[in-house]
Design a protein around this motif. Structure first.
Motif, PDB file in Angstrom:
ATOM      1  N   GLN A 167      37.521 -37.666  25.839  1.00  0.00           N
ATOM      2  CA  GLN A 167      38.446 -38.696  25.348  1.00  0.00           C
ATOM      3  C   GLN A 167      39.844 -38.509  25.927  1.00  0.00           C
ATOM      4  O   GLN A 167      40.541 -39.479  26.238  1.00  0.00           O
ATOM      5  N   LEU A 168      40.250 -37.258  26.097  1.00  0.00           N
ATOM      6  CA  LEU A 168      41.564 -36.989  26.672  1.00  0.00           C
ATOM      7  C   LEU A 168      41.640 -37.462  28.122  1.00  0.00           C
ATOM      8  O   LEU A 168      42.644 -38.045  28.544  1.00  0.00           O
ATOM      9  N   VAL A 169      40.586 -37.227  28.885  1.00  0.00           N
ATOM     10  CA  VAL A 169      40.554 -37.701  30.273  1.00  0.00           C
ATOM     11  C   VAL A 169      40.591 -39.227  30.305  1.00  0.00           C
ATOM     12  O   VAL A 169      41.346 -39.839  31.085  1.00  0.00           O
ATOM     13  N   MET A 170      39.812 -39.861  29.447  1.00  0.00           N
ATOM     14  CA  MET A 170      39.803 -41.325  29.393  1.00  0.00           C
ATOM     15  C   MET A 170      41.189 -41.863  29.019  1.00  0.00           C
ATOM     16  O   MET A 170      41.672 -42.831  29.619  1.00  0.00           O
ATOM     17  N   ALA A 171      41.815 -41.226  28.046  1.00  0.00           N
ATOM     18  CA  ALA A 171      43.137 -41.675  27.602  1.00  0.00           C
ATOM     19  C   ALA A 171      44.167 -41.532  28.714  1.00  0.00           C
ATOM     20  O   ALA A 171      45.047 -42.393  28.886  1.00  0.00           O
ATOM     21  N   GLU A 172      44.062 -40.454  29.502  1.00  0.00           N
ATOM     22  CA  GLU A 172      44.992 -40.238  30.607  1.00  0.00           C
ATOM     23  C   GLU A 172      44.849 -41.350  31.650  1.00  0.00           C
ATOM     24  O   GLU A 172      45.848 -41.915  32.129  1.00  0.00           O
ATOM     25  N   VAL A 173      43.628 -41.686  32.013  1.00  0.00           N
ATOM     26  CA  VAL A 173      43.398 -42.749  32.992  1.00  0.00           C
ATOM     27  C   VAL A 173      43.881 -44.092  32.448  1.00  0.00           C
ATOM     28  O   VAL A 173      44.557 -44.870  33.142  1.00  0.00           O
ATOM     29  N   GLN A 174      43.543 -44.379  31.187  1.00  0.00           N
ATOM     30  CA  GLN A 174      43.942 -45.658  30.592  1.00  0.00           C
ATOM     31  C   GLN A 174      45.458 -45.778  30.483  1.00  0.00           C
ATOM     32  O   GLN A 174      46.016 -46.860  30.664  1.00  0.00           O
ATOM     33  N   ALA A 175      46.131 -44.651  30.191  1.00  0.00           N
ATOM     34  CA  ALA A 175      47.594 -44.678  30.100  1.00  0.00           C
ATOM     35  C   ALA A 175      48.213 -44.985  31.462  1.00  0.00           C
ATOM     36  O   ALA A 175      49.190 -45.741  31.563  1.00  0.00           O
ATOM     37  N   ARG A 176      47.648 -44.417  32.514  1.00  0.00           N
ATOM     38  CA  ARG A 176      48.184 -44.671  33.850  1.00  0.00           C
ATOM     39  C   ARG A 176      47.927 -46.111  34.295  1.00  0.00           C
ATOM     40  O   ARG A 176      48.746 -46.708  35.000  1.00  0.00           O
ATOM     41  N   ILE A 177      46.831 -46.674  33.868  1.00  0.00           N
ATOM     42  CA  ILE A 177      46.562 -48.087  34.170  1.00  0.00           C
ATOM     43  C   ILE A 177      47.530 -48.972  33.386  1.00  0.00           C
ATOM     44  O   ILE A 177      48.094 -49.931  33.914  1.00  0.00           O
ATOM     45  N   ALA A 178      47.743 -48.631  32.106  1.00  0.00           N
ATOM     46  CA  ALA A 178      48.644 -49.431  31.260  1.00  0.00           C
ATOM     47  C   ALA A 178      50.076 -49.392  31.775  1.00  0.00           C
ATOM     48  O   ALA A 178      50.807 -50.379  31.681  1.00  0.00           O
ATOM     49  N   SER A 179      50.493 -48.247  32.333  1.00  0.00           N
ATOM     50  CA  SER A 179      51.863 -48.133  32.858  1.00  0.00           C
ATOM     51  C   SER A 179      51.980 -48.663  34.279  1.00  0.00           C
ATOM     52  O   SER A 179      53.061 -48.657  34.863  1.00  0.00           O
ATOM     53  N   ARG A 180      50.836 -49.111  34.846  1.00  0.00           N
ATOM     54  CA  ARG A 180      50.740 -49.649  36.205  1.00  0.00           C
ATOM     55  C   ARG A 180      50.948 -48.594  37.282  1.00  0.00           C
ATOM     56  O   ARG A 180      51.212 -48.912  38.440  1.00  0.00           O
ATOM     57  N   ALA A 181      50.841 -47.326  36.896  1.00  0.00           N
ATOM     58  CA  ALA A 181      50.811 -46.283  37.915  1.00  0.00           C
ATOM     59  C   ALA A 181      49.524 -46.396  38.731  1.00  0.00           C
ATOM     60  O   ALA A 181      49.503 -46.078  39.924  1.00  0.00           O
ATOM     61  N   TYR A 182      48.455 -46.818  38.059  1.00  0.00           N
ATOM     62  CA  TYR A 182      47.192 -47.135  38.725  1.00  0.00           C
ATOM     63  C   TYR A 182      47.012 -48.652  38.677  1.00  0.00           C
ATOM     64  O   TYR A 182      46.768 -49.233  37.616  1.00  0.00           O
ATOM     65  N   GLY A 183      47.136 -49.326  39.814  1.00  0.00           N
ATOM     66  CA  GLY A 183      46.963 -50.772  39.852  1.00  0.00           C
ATOM     67  C   GLY A 183      45.545 -51.160  40.205  1.00  0.00           C
ATOM     68  O   GLY A 183      44.694 -50.304  40.498  1.00  0.00           O
ATOM     69  N   PRO A 184      45.231 -52.465  40.192  1.00  0.00           N
ATOM     70  CA  PRO A 184      43.884 -52.928  40.556  1.00  0.00           C
ATOM     71  C   PRO A 184      43.482 -52.432  41.951  1.00  0.00           C
ATOM     72  O   PRO A 184      44.270 -52.529  42.897  1.00  0.00           O
ATOM     73  N   GLY A 185      42.283 -51.883  42.065  1.00  0.00           N
ATOM     74  CA  GLY A 185      41.803 -51.383  43.341  1.00  0.00           C
ATOM     75  C   GLY A 185      42.248 -49.977  43.669  1.00  0.00           C
ATOM     76  O   GLY A 185      41.849 -49.413  44.690  1.00  0.00           O
ATOM     77  N   PHE A 186      43.082 -49.379  42.810  1.00  0.00           N
ATOM     78  CA  PHE A 186      43.556 -48.015  43.065  1.00  0.00           C
ATOM     79  C   PHE A 186      42.386 -47.032  42.981  1.00  0.00           C
ATOM     80  O   PHE A 186      41.585 -47.082  42.053  1.00  0.00           O
ATOM     81  N   ARG A 187      42.307 -46.126  43.956  1.00  0.00           N
ATOM     82  CA  ARG A 187      41.245 -45.122  43.950  1.00  0.00           C
ATOM     83  C   ARG A 187      41.663 -43.954  43.064  1.00  0.00           C
ATOM     84  O   ARG A 187      42.687 -43.321  43.291  1.00  0.00           O
ATOM     85  N   LEU A 188      40.880 -43.677  42.038  1.00  0.00           N
ATOM     86  CA  LEU A 188      41.176 -42.577  41.126  1.00  0.00           C
ATOM     87  C   LEU A 188      41.022 -41.238  41.847  1.00  0.00           C
ATOM     88  O   LEU A 188      40.278 -41.128  42.834  1.00  0.00           O
ATOM     89  N   PRO A 189      41.714 -40.213  41.366  1.00  0.00           N
ATOM     90  CA  PRO A 189      41.506 -38.879  41.935  1.00  0.00           C
ATOM     91  C   PRO A 189      40.022 -38.507  41.853  1.00  0.00           C
ATOM     92  O   PRO A 189      39.318 -38.920  40.923  1.00  0.00           O
ATOM     93  N   SER A 190      39.568 -37.746  42.812  1.00  0.00           N
ATOM     94  CA  SER A 190      38.177 -37.296  42.773  1.00  0.00           C
ATOM     95  C   SER A 190      37.923 -36.511  41.498  1.00  0.00           C
ATOM     96  O   SER A 190      38.861 -36.022  40.858  1.00  0.00           O
ATOM     97  N   VAL A 191      36.659 -36.398  41.111  1.00  0.00           N
ATOM     98  CA  VAL A 191      36.353 -35.700  39.861  1.00  0.00           C
ATOM     99  C   VAL A 191      36.837 -34.258  39.921  1.00  0.00           C
ATOM    100  O   VAL A 191      37.299 -33.700  38.916  1.00  0.00           O
TER     101      VAL A 191
END
Length: 461
Positions: free
Chosen positions: A9-33
């Motif tokens: 859940q913490l990992v999911m929340a971190e990714v969702q927070a970065r999407i919400a703040s637009r640090a990760y935009g549409p099409g952005f490649r997430l860091p590798s696992v």
């Protein structure tokens, strides 16, 4: 098993927070696992499971052989999720919401405005009675693009009294001081541009600049203005576009800019092509006028703004921008695009109140009350071991240091549970180096219950 679920859940929340703040935009490649696992100090399998769940929810999409990418349109902008993760008691937006949403019984020594009974209520009532007989266009029509000509003429004369030469054609009315800064940011900034602010500074500067996707750099503030050595270093290192400051009574410290530092700032601004936004909202509180950058500069590099929400009424929204003539047309277009024509009624009320024979007496009484409140509040805080950083020559704020070892956010959290809203230091500090400071509004600090709750908070483990 529960610990593993929590980490997912913490990992999911971190990714969702970065999407919400637009640090990760549409099409952005997430860091590798593997990279994400290392960054968040979790196992690879935890990240894999988190990514798979986010993919199942449609938040991200898997591309075999390429990795995971952000799916969908641009996320709605969530300002609270941008920048450093702050305790909600030190989040600038949350401090404002606590004060604005507070019930009538809540005590608000951390808010940034005067009690209603301290405002120019009598002048506003007289203005409303007068304007009830005004022509229908005043009560029902849009204002001209620059705003009420009579108020702009009055402001031109008023600014001249502070040494600022601004013709009525160089002044545009806005709905507030905040809108004034917002329009200037729209006019001069692109996402990613750097803006200098004082550290500490008015906390809504941080929130507004986040909304403009600006990179904010804080410069330590001294009792006489910004630290010049650090200011010059920031200019060299970051090439900022703007510097936003108060040069009358500084918020939150209560300090005043010295002439020597003012001249040096303007020299550095000229060399580095820096534009300065000077917020002068506390001008009417001063006993002795501090230097104005706009007066020394002649509005060449300085944009001067203010409003009347601190002395007349926070309910009647009216502010202004004074700037160089060749910038005003574009600023006017931005105002029309974002709020159209503005209202005539607020400007009429403000002009009538400012020219009312009682306004001068109102200011004299207000400054006397603030001086008395400053003395009383400082004495009560000193008795608790809370020391003012300096004694302001005027204004309504005391910037105070807690006894050693105490955290302002923890104190604020304790007090909030007992109906007292405080303003912890890190809400004002870009560098988050004011964790043992609180800002007190002396006009809102006259109830003895505030200090009883504070005393308990200071003793609380």
């Amino acid at each position: 098993m529960r610990q593993n679920i929590t980490r997912i859940q913490l990992v999911m929340a971190e990714v969702q927070a970065r999407i919400a703040s637009r640090a990760y935009g549409p099409g952005f490649r997430l860091p590798s696992v593997r990279a994400q696992a290392q960054a968040l100090e979790v196992s690879v399998s935890t990240v894999v499971e988190a990514y798979e769940r986010l993919a199942a929810e449609g938040v991200i999409a898997s591309r075999p052989g390429s990795g995971f990418f952000v799916a969908g349109p641009v996320a709605p902008l969530a300002l609270a999720k941008m920048g450093p993760k702050l305790d909600r008691q030190v989040d600038p937006l949350w401090v404002s919401r606590q004060s604005l949403d507070a019930e009538a019984a809540t005590l608000k020594p951390g808010c940034g405005w005067l009690p209603p009974s301290w405002m120019y209520e009598a002048g506003v009532r007289r203005a409303l009675r007068t304007l009830a007989r005004a022509e229908s266009n005043v009560l029902a029509d849009y204002a001209t693009p620059l705003g009420h000509p009579g108020l702009r003429q009055f402001l031109s004369r008023r600014l001249a009294g502070n040494g600022i030469q601004a013709a009525p054609e160089q002044i545009m009315l806005t709905e507030s001081g905040t809108q004034a800064i917002d329009l200037i940011c729209r006019f001069l900034l692109e996402p990613g541009d750097t803006v200098l602010v004082d550290d500490p500074c008015y906390f809504n500067f941080h929130a507004l600049l986040k909304a403009h996707r600006a990179r904010v750099v804080g410069v330590p503030y001294t009792p006489h203005g910004p630290d010049l050595e650090k200011f010059e270093a920031a200019l060299r290192e970051h090439t900022p576009r703007l510097y936003i400051t108060n040069s009358g009574i500084h918020n939150p410290t209560g300090a005043a800019l010295s002439p020597a530092i003012a001249h040096r700032i303007l020299k550095l601004a000229d060399i580095s092509n820096l534009v300065i936004v000077e917020d002068d909202i506390f001008s009417d509180f001063e006993n002795t006028h501090a230097p104005r950058l706009a007066a020394f500069d002649g509005l060449a590099r300085v944009v001067h703004i203010s409003s009347f929400s601190k002395t007349i009424s926070a309910s009647v929204r009216c502010g202004y921008i004074a700037t160089r003539a060749d910038w005003l047309e574009s600023l006017c277009d931005l105002k029309l695009a974002t709020s159209f024509g503005g209202g005539q009624l607020a400007a009429e009320i403000i002009l009538t109140a400012l020219t009312d024979s009682g306004y001068r007496r109102h200011l004299e009484n207000l400054k006397r009350h603030l001086t008395e409140a400053m003395t009383k509040t400082a004495a009560k805080l000193n008795a608790l071991g809370i020391k003012p950083w300096l004694t302001p020559q005027a204004g309504m704020f005391l910037w105070c240091q807690l006894p050693e070892g105490l955290d302002a956010a923890s104190v604020a959290r304790f007090c909030l549970k007992e109906g007292v809203v405080l303003a912890p230091g890190n809400a004002f500090s870009q560098s988050l180096t004011a964790s043992n400071f609180l800002r007190f509004n002396v006009a809102q600090s006259l109830d003895k219950r505030i200090f009883e709750v504070l005393a308990r908070a200071l003793r609380s483990p």
